[in-house]
Every structure is written in C-alpha cells, then in structure tokens.
Design a protein around this motif. Structure first.
Motif, PDB file in Angstrom:
ATOM      1  N   GLU A   1     -12.532   7.127 -12.347  1.00  0.00           N
ATOM      2  CA  GLU A   1     -11.894   8.163 -11.534  1.00  0.00           C
ATOM      3  C   GLU A   1     -12.856   9.322 -11.263  1.00  0.00           C
ATOM      4  OE1 GLU A   1      -8.658  10.127  -9.580  1.00  0.00           O
ATOM      5  OE2 GLU A   1      -8.794   8.075 -10.353  1.00  0.00           O
TER       6      GLU A   1
ATOM      7  N   ALA B   1      -0.910   3.469  -2.579  1.00  0.00           N
ATOM      8  CA  ALA B   1      -2.298   3.918  -2.544  1.00  0.00           C
ATOM      9  C   ALA B   1      -2.355   5.419  -2.799  1.00  0.00           C
ATOM     10  CB  ALA B   1      -2.928   3.585  -1.192  1.00  0.00           C
ATOM     11  N   LYS B   2      -3.327   5.843  -3.620  1.00  0.00           N
ATOM     12  CA  LYS B   2      -3.426   7.259  -3.975  1.00  0.00           C
ATOM     13  C   LYS B   2      -3.833   8.121  -2.776  1.00  0.00           C
ATOM     14  CE  LYS B   2      -4.786   6.337  -8.777  1.00  0.00           C
ATOM     15  NZ  LYS B   2      -5.901   6.446  -9.767  1.00  0.00           N
TER      16      LYS B   2
ATOM     17  N   HIS C   1     -10.448   0.528  -3.670  1.00  0.00           N
ATOM     18  CA  HIS C   1     -10.477   1.300  -2.434  1.00  0.00           C
ATOM     19  C   HIS C   1     -11.559   2.366  -2.560  1.00  0.00           C
ATOM     20  CE1 HIS C   1      -7.835   3.816   0.610  1.00  0.00           C
ATOM     21  NE2 HIS C   1      -8.943   3.346   1.161  1.00  0.00           N
TER      22      HIS C   1
ATOM     23  N   ASP D   1      -9.378   4.390  -5.386  1.00  0.00           N
ATOM     24  CA  ASP D   1      -8.515   3.604  -6.257  1.00  0.00           C
ATOM     25  C   ASP D   1      -9.369   2.500  -6.861  1.00  0.00           C
ATOM     26  OD1 ASP D   1      -5.827   3.612  -7.123  1.00  0.00           O
ATOM     27  OD2 ASP D   1      -5.138   3.639  -5.039  1.00  0.00           O
ATOM     28  N   THR D   2      -9.261   2.289  -8.172  1.00  0.00           N
ATOM     29  CA  THR D   2     -10.131   1.314  -8.806  1.00  0.00           C
ATOM     30  C   THR D   2      -9.339   0.431  -9.756  1.00  0.00           C
ATOM     31  OG1 THR D   2     -12.135   1.041 -10.149  1.00  0.00           O
ATOM     32  CG2 THR D   2     -10.717   2.898 -10.696  1.00  0.00           C
TER      33      THR D   2
ATOM     34  N   GLN E   1      -5.162  -6.122  -8.292  1.00  0.00           N
ATOM     35  CA  GLN E   1      -5.246  -4.675  -8.303  1.00  0.00           C
ATOM     36  C   GLN E   1      -6.002  -4.169  -7.071  1.00  0.00           C
ATOM     37  OE1 GLN E   1      -7.053  -4.234 -12.250  1.00  0.00           O
ATOM     38  NE2 GLN E   1      -5.123  -3.433 -13.001  1.00  0.00           N
ATOM     39  N   ARG E   2      -5.718  -2.939  -6.687  1.00  0.00           N
ATOM     40  CA  ARG E   2      -6.335  -2.332  -5.508  1.00  0.00           C
ATOM     41  C   ARG E   2      -7.743  -1.844  -5.847  1.00  0.00           C
ATOM     42  NH1 ARG E   2      -2.844   1.156  -5.019  1.00  0.00           N
ATOM     43  NH2 ARG E   2      -1.499   0.139  -3.485  1.00  0.00           N
TER      44      ARG E   2
ATOM     45  N   GLU F   1       0.816  -1.208   0.000  1.00  0.00           N
ATOM     46  CA  GLU F   1       0.000   0.000   0.000  1.00  0.00           C
ATOM     47  C   GLU F   1       0.856   1.267   0.000  1.00  0.00           C
ATOM     48  OE1 GLU F   1      -3.809  -0.397  -0.170  1.00  0.00           O
ATOM     49  OE2 GLU F   1      -2.399  -1.795  -1.060  1.00  0.00           O
TER      50      GLU F   1
END
Length: 375
Positions: free
Chosen positions: A331, A48-49, A357, A214-215, A354-355, A38
């Motif tokens: 997004e 993570a963004k 979130h 996050d996708t 893939q994340r 992460e």
C-alpha cells in the motif's frame, strides 16, 4: 537535417516479412472487466478503491503520429549528494549492489524542482527505486500528471485503457474475479516477459512512475533487470561488435493483439530503429537496448545472424539473476525506474481472483543514441 528514426525504419523495415523475428508480445492489460465486481455489487468482492482510475476505452478518439520534440534531461542539473531528495533521516535500503533501492521517509509529491532533478539522477544511478508510504495515489489525476510532466512529454499509449478523460495514464488492471491467469497458463509455462516500455517509439520513455491502487495480498511483484550491468558482463570483443549495430523495434504486433480483442487503437503503429547499445545522458553508462517484446531484427544482418545475436542477448538478460531485482508492492508504493537502462516484467502469480490495479505515468525522453566504444 538528419533523417528521422521513423524514416530510417521505414526504409530498413521493408525487408520481407518472414525475415522478422516472430513476436513474443503478450498483452497483459484487461480490455473488459466485470463492472459489478469492480463496484462491489457482486458477492465476495469489494469495490475498487479508486474507481476514477478504472479503465475506459474511447474508440472515437484518434491521435496523429507523435512528433519529435526536444527533451531536456533535468537529472544532469542535479546535486549528486541528493540533499533535497534524501535529507537526513530518510531510510535508504539498497536491494542489490547494482539495481534496486527502497526509500522511506520522504513524499515525492512534496519535492521541489531541485528534488525532482535529484530524483531523475538517483533513479538513473540505481535503475529502479521503490518509494514507500506515498500519497501519490490520493492526488488528483491532474496533479499526478503535472508532477510526471516535469520529466518529459507524456506518452499516450496506443492501445491500453485509461481513466476517463486522462489518456496520458496507462493502466495495468486485473479486475476482481478475473480468470485470465487460468487462460494464460493453458498454453504457457511462465508469465515472465522482459521488455522496456514502448521501445518502438522514436523517443521512448525515460524516468517512469508506476503507483499501486489495489494489490493482491501476495503476488503480482515486478522483476527488473539492470541493462547496464548486462552490457558490462560481456567481453570487450563482443561489446565492440555490438557497437554500431541497430535494431528495428515494432509496435505493429501490439496493435494487432488489441484489434484481435476488440480494443482501441489511438494511433497508427510505428517501427523505429535504435542502437543495440544505448548511452545514458546522465551517467554516460552504456546498456543493452533490445527486448523480445518489441525488437524484431538487426539492420544489415542476415536472418540467421540477427536471430543468433538477439537470442543470445535475450537469454543473457533473462537469466542474469545477479543483475536483477524484485519489487514487492505494498500500500502506498510508487516505483520509479529508468526505461533507458532497465527492463522489467510483471508476474502473473496471484490467486483467488484478487484485483491488481496500478497506474503508470510515462514521460518520454531523448531519441536513443550511442557513444563510441572504449575498451
């Protein structure tokens, strides 16, 4: 004063345990994640963004039982032409005739109170609305919560992870490199799990907000069902039979799953009794209010009678593709739906670790009620 729903549930839920329908509740939240992945310290994974939205679990904090409160439904005050929510130039695309809309060209965070009132009404009418290209995720968490708090008291989830210091945010999080899907499908053929959020509370959620952080590149969509249209499809005789029936909704199983995984329990679990047919305070529409994740049995019926009706309703809701819609995340998307007249299910179908979130703000609404049957 009339007895509270909690008191009623305590009396009716005292029937033998074997009477209750077996729980199908499956926990989708991650209780542990690989911190290095992460933070972008593991090869092959970006950080993570929104690290300040990563889940934490504070086992030292406990909350008392939720107290009843007087909910004010702002959508009843709204201008039904939506001048502040949908001004000229806004792009509005309905996904299906009865449920689901995409909106582009406005910023939710800039709405005045009149626009927020109209938002509650528009969502009640369309059931679920995806607002694209929003700045919501870039607001401070405090400002996001202030916006959501206009629509009701914030619900604090009893078991899920939350950003540090902000238990009102419910996180839906699959960390980078997570292999949960492999484990999940080892003994199941589908991840579809229809439900209305925390329906076991005395005052469950109404207008609800979920925003993407996050996708995955492809997958991780969310399905929604129009519970009003599901009710409308039933014959008048069957509708009339459902009126007056009440069912027990339970949070006990959710907490048990959390305990089994070593997670937190912020409050003691509750059961509450709600009408099977629920009336919406803005539109006056009636919708089915049972779901296989949290509904256990119908009060006053024998086991086989209760199971027969509930299984029919669950199947009816599950296969009603002509009153479902599917929201694809992109997004900047904020999805707003009304938990009183919808059900939804996440889809666990994305690949390559893939994340995924997301953050949810979950204002509570009125105690469910029904109005008399009219043929």
């Amino acid at each position: 004063m009339a007895p509270s729903a909690t008191t009623t549930a305590t009396e009716t839920a005292s029937q033998p345990q074997e009477f209750r329908l077996e729980s199908t509740y499956k926990e989708f939240q991650t209780y542990h994640y690989e911190d290095d992945a992460e933070k972008g310290k593991k090869d092959g994974f970006e950080a993570a963004k929104y690290p300040h939205y990563l889940p934490t679990w504070d086992k030292s904090t406990k909350y008392p039982p939720l107290e009843p409160f007087e909910h004010y439904e702002h959508g009843k005050d709204a201008d039904s032409t939506f001048p502040d929510l949908l001004p000229e130039g806004t792009q509005v695309n309905h996904l299906t005739p009865t449920i689901g809309t995409e909106v582009r060209g406005i910023q939710l965070s800039s709405l005045n109170d009149a626009g927020k009132d109209q938002l509650a009404r528009f969502v009640a009418e369309r059931k679920v609305v995806a607002f694209r290209k929003q700045d919501f995720k870039d607001l401070s968490i405090e400002d996001a919560l202030k916006f959501g708090g206009y629509f009701g008291r914030h619900h604090i989830h009893p078991t899920s992870g939350a950003p540090k210091g902000h238990p009102e945010i419910h996180l839906v999080h699959r960390g980078a490199g997570d292999t949960f899907s492999d484990q999940f499908f080892a003994d199941r053929v589908s991840s579809v799990a229809w439900h209305s959020d925390v329906s076991y509370e005395q005052q469950p959620p109404g207008t609800t907000f979920l925003y993407i952080l996050d996708t995955p590149e492809v997958g991780g969509d969310t399905l929604f069902c129009n519970a009003v249209e599901a009710y409308n499809r039933l014959s008048p005789l069957f509708q009339e039979r459902l009126h007056g029936l009440k069912a027990v909704h339970s949070g006990v199983e959710q907490v048990a799953v959390a305990h089994s995984r070593g997670s937190i329990n912020r409050r003691e679990p509750v059961t509450n009794v709600h009408p099977i047919v629920r009336t919406h305070p803005i539109t006056g529409e009636k919708g089915l209010y049972v779901n296989p994740q949290f509904t256990r049995y119908i009060v006053g019926l024998k086991r086989e009678e209760s199971e027969a009706i509930l299984k029919f309703l669950y199947q009816h809701i599950a296969v009603g593709a002509d009153f479902h819609t599917r929201v694809k995340w992109e997004e900047g998307t904020v999805v707003v739906w009304d938990n009183r007249v919808t059900q939804h299910s996440a889809l666990l179908d994305w690949k390559n670790g893939q994340r995924r979130h997301l953050a949810r703000i979950t204002p509570q609404a009125e105690r469910p009620y029904e109005t008399p049957f009219v043929n």
